[in-house]
Design a protein around this motif. Sequence first.
Motif, mmCIF file in Angstrom:
data_model
loop_
_atom_site.group_PDB
_atom_site.id
_atom_site.type_symbol
_atom_site.label_atom_id
_atom_site.label_comp_id
_atom_site.label_asym_id
_atom_site.label_seq_id
_atom_site.Cartn_x
_atom_site.Cartn_y
_atom_site.Cartn_z
ATOM 1 N N ILE A 184 0.909 -1.276 0.000
ATOM 2 C CA ILE A 184 0.026 -0.105 0.118
ATOM 3 C C ILE A 184 0.847 1.316 -0.065
ATOM 4 O O ILE A 184 0.624 2.119 -0.669
ATOM 5 C CB ILE A 184 -0.936 0.041 1.395
ATOM 6 N N ALA A 198 2.032 1.746 -3.426
ATOM 7 C CA ALA A 198 1.303 2.380 -4.353
ATOM 8 C C ALA A 198 1.002 3.881 -4.036
ATOM 9 O O ALA A 198 1.041 4.691 -5.042
ATOM 10 C CB ALA A 198 0.043 1.698 -3.952
ATOM 11 N N VAL A 199 0.966 4.454 -2.691
ATOM 12 C CA VAL A 199 0.743 5.722 -2.477
ATOM 13 C C VAL A 199 1.926 6.498 -3.018
ATOM 14 O O VAL A 199 1.823 7.598 -3.638
ATOM 15 C CB VAL A 199 0.477 6.000 -0.951
ATOM 16 N N ALA A 214 2.026 7.060 -6.862
ATOM 17 C CA ALA A 214 0.947 8.045 -7.423
ATOM 18 C C ALA A 214 1.421 9.466 -6.693
ATOM 19 O O ALA A 214 1.089 10.441 -7.666
ATOM 20 C CB ALA A 214 -0.235 7.801 -6.696
ATOM 21 N N VAL A 239 -1.957 -3.719 -10.619
ATOM 22 C CA VAL A 239 -2.781 -3.074 -9.778
ATOM 23 C C VAL A 239 -2.642 -1.301 -10.053
ATOM 24 O O VAL A 239 -3.605 -0.590 -10.232
ATOM 25 C CB VAL A 239 -3.168 -3.472 -8.751
ATOM 26 N N ALA A 250 -5.159 1.285 -11.748
ATOM 27 C CA ALA A 250 -5.648 2.246 -11.133
ATOM 28 C C ALA A 250 -5.521 3.716 -11.515
ATOM 29 O O ALA A 250 -6.162 4.349 -11.603
ATOM 30 C CB ALA A 250 -5.307 2.265 -9.685
ATOM 31 N N ASN A 267 -8.379 6.032 -12.804
ATOM 32 C CA ASN A 267 -8.493 7.164 -12.100
ATOM 33 C C ASN A 267 -8.476 8.452 -13.216
ATOM 34 O O ASN A 267 -9.234 9.151 -13.117
ATOM 35 C CB ASN A 267 -7.210 7.432 -11.387
ATOM 36 N N VAL A 284 -11.916 8.250 -15.216
ATOM 37 C CA VAL A 284 -12.926 8.716 -14.436
ATOM 38 C C VAL A 284 -13.091 10.337 -14.372
ATOM 39 O O VAL A 284 -14.180 10.948 -14.389
ATOM 40 C CB VAL A 284 -13.067 7.879 -13.111
ATOM 41 N N ARG A 334 -5.684 -6.340 -3.457
ATOM 42 C CA ARG A 334 -5.774 -5.717 -4.667
ATOM 43 C C ARG A 334 -6.743 -4.334 -4.532
ATOM 44 O O ARG A 334 -6.206 -3.541 -4.841
ATOM 45 C CB ARG A 334 -6.003 -6.441 -5.971
ATOM 46 N N MET A 387 -7.304 -2.971 -1.879
ATOM 47 C CA MET A 387 -6.957 -1.605 -0.878
ATOM 48 C C MET A 387 -5.803 -0.946 -1.683
ATOM 49 O O MET A 387 -5.563 -0.074 -1.523
ATOM 50 C CB MET A 387 -6.385 -2.528 -0.024
ATOM 51 N N ILE A 388 -5.006 -1.755 -2.857
ATOM 52 C CA ILE A 388 -3.850 -1.154 -3.383
ATOM 53 C C ILE A 388 -4.560 -0.094 -4.248
ATOM 54 O O ILE A 388 -4.233 1.035 -4.493
ATOM 55 C CB ILE A 388 -3.086 -2.095 -4.118
ATOM 56 N N TYR A 389 -5.829 -0.475 -4.790
ATOM 57 C CA TYR A 389 -6.454 0.412 -5.588
ATOM 58 C C TYR A 389 -7.036 1.710 -4.918
ATOM 59 O O TYR A 389 -6.767 2.902 -5.414
ATOM 60 C CB TYR A 389 -7.715 -0.285 -6.277
ATOM 61 N N ALA A 444 -5.733 2.984 -2.396
ATOM 62 C CA ALA A 444 -4.263 3.662 -2.117
ATOM 63 C C ALA A 444 -4.032 4.778 -3.308
ATOM 64 O O ALA A 444 -3.797 5.973 -3.221
ATOM 65 C CB ALA A 444 -3.238 2.873 -1.817
ATOM 66 N N VAL A 445 -3.847 4.199 -4.458
ATOM 67 C CA VAL A 445 -3.808 4.867 -5.669
ATOM 68 C C VAL A 445 -4.629 5.906 -5.931
ATOM 69 O O VAL A 445 -4.199 7.046 -6.166
ATOM 70 C CB VAL A 445 -3.447 3.961 -6.859
ATOM 71 N N SER A 446 -5.977 5.419 -5.782
ATOM 72 C CA SER A 446 -7.071 6.642 -5.992
ATOM 73 C C SER A 446 -6.905 7.625 -5.130
ATOM 74 O O SER A 446 -7.305 8.900 -5.555
ATOM 75 C CB SER A 446 -8.303 5.920 -6.180
ATOM 76 N N CYS A 451 -13.172 7.054 -7.579
ATOM 77 C CA CYS A 451 -12.802 5.693 -7.592
ATOM 78 C C CYS A 451 -12.623 5.427 -6.191
ATOM 79 O O CYS A 451 -12.467 4.176 -5.730
ATOM 80 C CB CYS A 451 -11.112 6.055 -8.202
ATOM 81 N N ILE A 452 -12.206 6.252 -5.051
ATOM 82 C CA ILE A 452 -12.343 5.930 -3.569
ATOM 83 C C ILE A 452 -13.562 5.363 -3.474
ATOM 84 O O ILE A 452 -13.682 4.347 -2.466
ATOM 85 C CB ILE A 452 -11.977 7.313 -2.964
#
Lengths: 136, 136, 136, 136, 136, 136
Positions: free
Chosen positions: E73, E76-77, E80, E110, E114, E118, E121, F70, F72-74, F76-78, F86-87
């Motif tokens: 996680i 992932a942050v 981005a 993933v 995303a 993102n 959207v 997966r 939760m990773i999504y 995090a990026v969003s 997306c969140i």
Amino acid sequence: MATVKLWTDAEVDAAPAVKAVFDDIRATRKSDFVNNFWRGLANDPPLLKRTWESLKAVMMVDGALDPLTREMIYIAVSTANSCSYCIHSHTAAARARGMNDAQHAELLAVIGMAGQTNHLVTAMQIPVDEAFLVGG
Amino acid sequence: MATVKLWTDAEVDAAPAVKAVFDDIRATRKSDFVNNFWRGLANDPPLLKRTWESLKAVMMVDGALDPLTREMIYIAVSTANSCSYCIHSHTAAARARGMNDAQHAELLAVIGMAGQTNHLVTAMQIPVDEAFLVGG
Amino acid sequence: MATVKLWTDAEVDAAPAVKAVFDDIRATRKSDFVNNFWRGLANDPPLLKRTWESLKAVMMVDGALDPLTREMIYIAVSTANSCSYCIHSHTAAARARGMNDAQHAELLAVIGMAGQTNHLVTAMQIPVDEAFLVGG
Amino acid sequence: MATVKLWTDAEVDAAPAVKAVFDDIRATRKSDFVNNFWRGLANDPPLLKRTWESLKAVMMVDGALDPLTREMIYIAVSTANSCSYCIHSHTAAARARGMNDAQHAELLAVIGMAGQTNHLVTAMQIPVDEAFLVGG
Amino acid sequence: MATVKLWTDAEVDAAPAVKAVFDDIRATRKSDFVNNFWRGLANDPPLLKRTWESLKAVMMVDGALDPLTREMIYIAVSTANSCSYCIHSHTAAARARGMNDAQHAELLAVIGMAGQTNHLVTAMQIPVDEAFLVGG
Amino acid sequence: MATVKLWTDAEVDAAPAVKAVFDDIRATRKSDFVNNFWRGLANDPPLLKRTWESLKAVMMVDGALDPLTREMIYIAVSTANSCSYCIHSHTAAARARGMNDAQHAELLAVIGMAGQTNHLVTAMQIPVDEAFLVGG
């Protein structure tokens, strides 16, 4: 390496529209040093001129905020935008305007705190309190 | 709507670990109003406590920067991170700490200027000048 | 240094699923050069294949936008996302598709302008005009 | 709600420095409609004037890129910066300049593709190929 | 080069407030190696201490998520946010906690997916479905 | 409001290329509900199909990471990309896959921690330790 040519002083001297801006940068800053940002913008003389004149109007005139505060705000934006060059150049500018270690440390602490709560708020999708919408 | 429950005062009062933090928020700010951010964080009492204590340490103590400057830096980061709630709440906080219209206008001008040059620098991939790397 | 292995040609040649994509990259681009992005994706052959096939479908077919316009849009997104590699690779691609200095300069000016007004709008939290919501 | 006052036409008419810019916006665009962005900037007349004049110079003159291409680049940056207002206003502007559904769809596809590969490249920390560093 | 001094072990040893944190980092991680992030934070001992204690509380205790998931996680942050250092350090941490190549490849897929949706959207400004607003 | 048309079921039923994807979405998810994202993508059937097939391949097959991780990773990026829709949609998906309150709280804590240290690292421009560059 840049995606554009960085103009040398010789190239600047041969292009009057660019030279006029570089002369003003040097005179305003009372320094011969002109950093790479302007050498990249030199490829587009009207953009160079507009950017320099806006920067002077925003950052280098007497105003409601003192010049150091403005530089710290610039660093804050540049950090959140992940602009490495901008962080280096405006940290140097802030130090030149007197930012000491304690002020720099507090700036970093506020930037980090904002980074954390920005992410928490966004992940929780917190609705704006009505109290914050009064006035505007 | 939030992705987490926003705790009501009744729910807070029934949870001692949360209530202790809310009591301190109210005492520190000398106000009964507790904004939604804290009502969302209440779902995780240790995170609530750590976040509040960090915020107090960073934003609410005497330090090298005055409190209004810290709020403006917070707004700058929140803008670049596109955190709508944070912009609203910290603009309200800055106004509560005395930010006038002229200061707000300058803050916006600096944020806009930084946004522009951050993008120009990044698109041109300007290399950091050696002069900015001295010291550190 | 990358966080993943960048595959050499010898490694690619020994892995049929990867080699098939690399062969198509070379044939489509009419060039032996395969850049590091694909050498990193080679660690996950299905992701490599999906990404390449999407890229071909989006960037390399006849469509409503000319190929150079698509590359400039790519640079714009990559700049706002602060992706240094992507800015370099797509600026090279745009130049290969005929982008001249004047077009590059205008691209930079638009990116900078958007960076500025994005920040101003966000800091002011401007509500969307009803006129912009008609249609959709 | 905005964090600043959005000026009404009556307020604009009473402030000559603001009115001069609004008059030029209306004359240049051949429309009475002035969107909220400018009504927020009206709080800082010099910023209003600089921003409008830059926007005219970047977006509304004959140049190397056609006006629709410039609007699509603007949408691309605004998307990556998550500026909802800017996406709405520049999508409306692009449509006014003739963007059809097929062009909009391709714009979206390129933006999405760039978003994906920007993230993949950054997560893998791909080093820039030497081939992309020639020229500059 | 950093914008702050990176403290050497000798400097750390001479500053008790810093040394206490470094000792705990070494003891907690069972390793003499202390990475540069902490050497930069050492300039502000209270921030160093708060950050380390938060990191321990969030990343290094038994909890509802296993430690490897938390590191992924984090990556992932950091991706981005385009934080190169953070991607490197947390990819190393994830590997140290057992992340294998297949898991890393899926994490990247993933993150890329995303990134793409993102952007799609946001460019389409899709309104949140009511079904997603139930609960909270 | 979206910048594109959101397709109704009647419109979908009249367009075979779109209907085929919607049928697969409904069959795969075992639910009649199709959320707005797909109704916006329906304007570009090939993009709709590619995006859905990638999403299935990345998020809905057995793999090295469990489906909840997966999601939760999504999230995090969003969050870092400030994508409100997306969140909401991926928090709903994570809850549907079994995410409990404790796991959600930890996810938020990790996202917030990463947000903080990403900003601190970037503001200090910390150089990557050599120890993190081994392997790759």
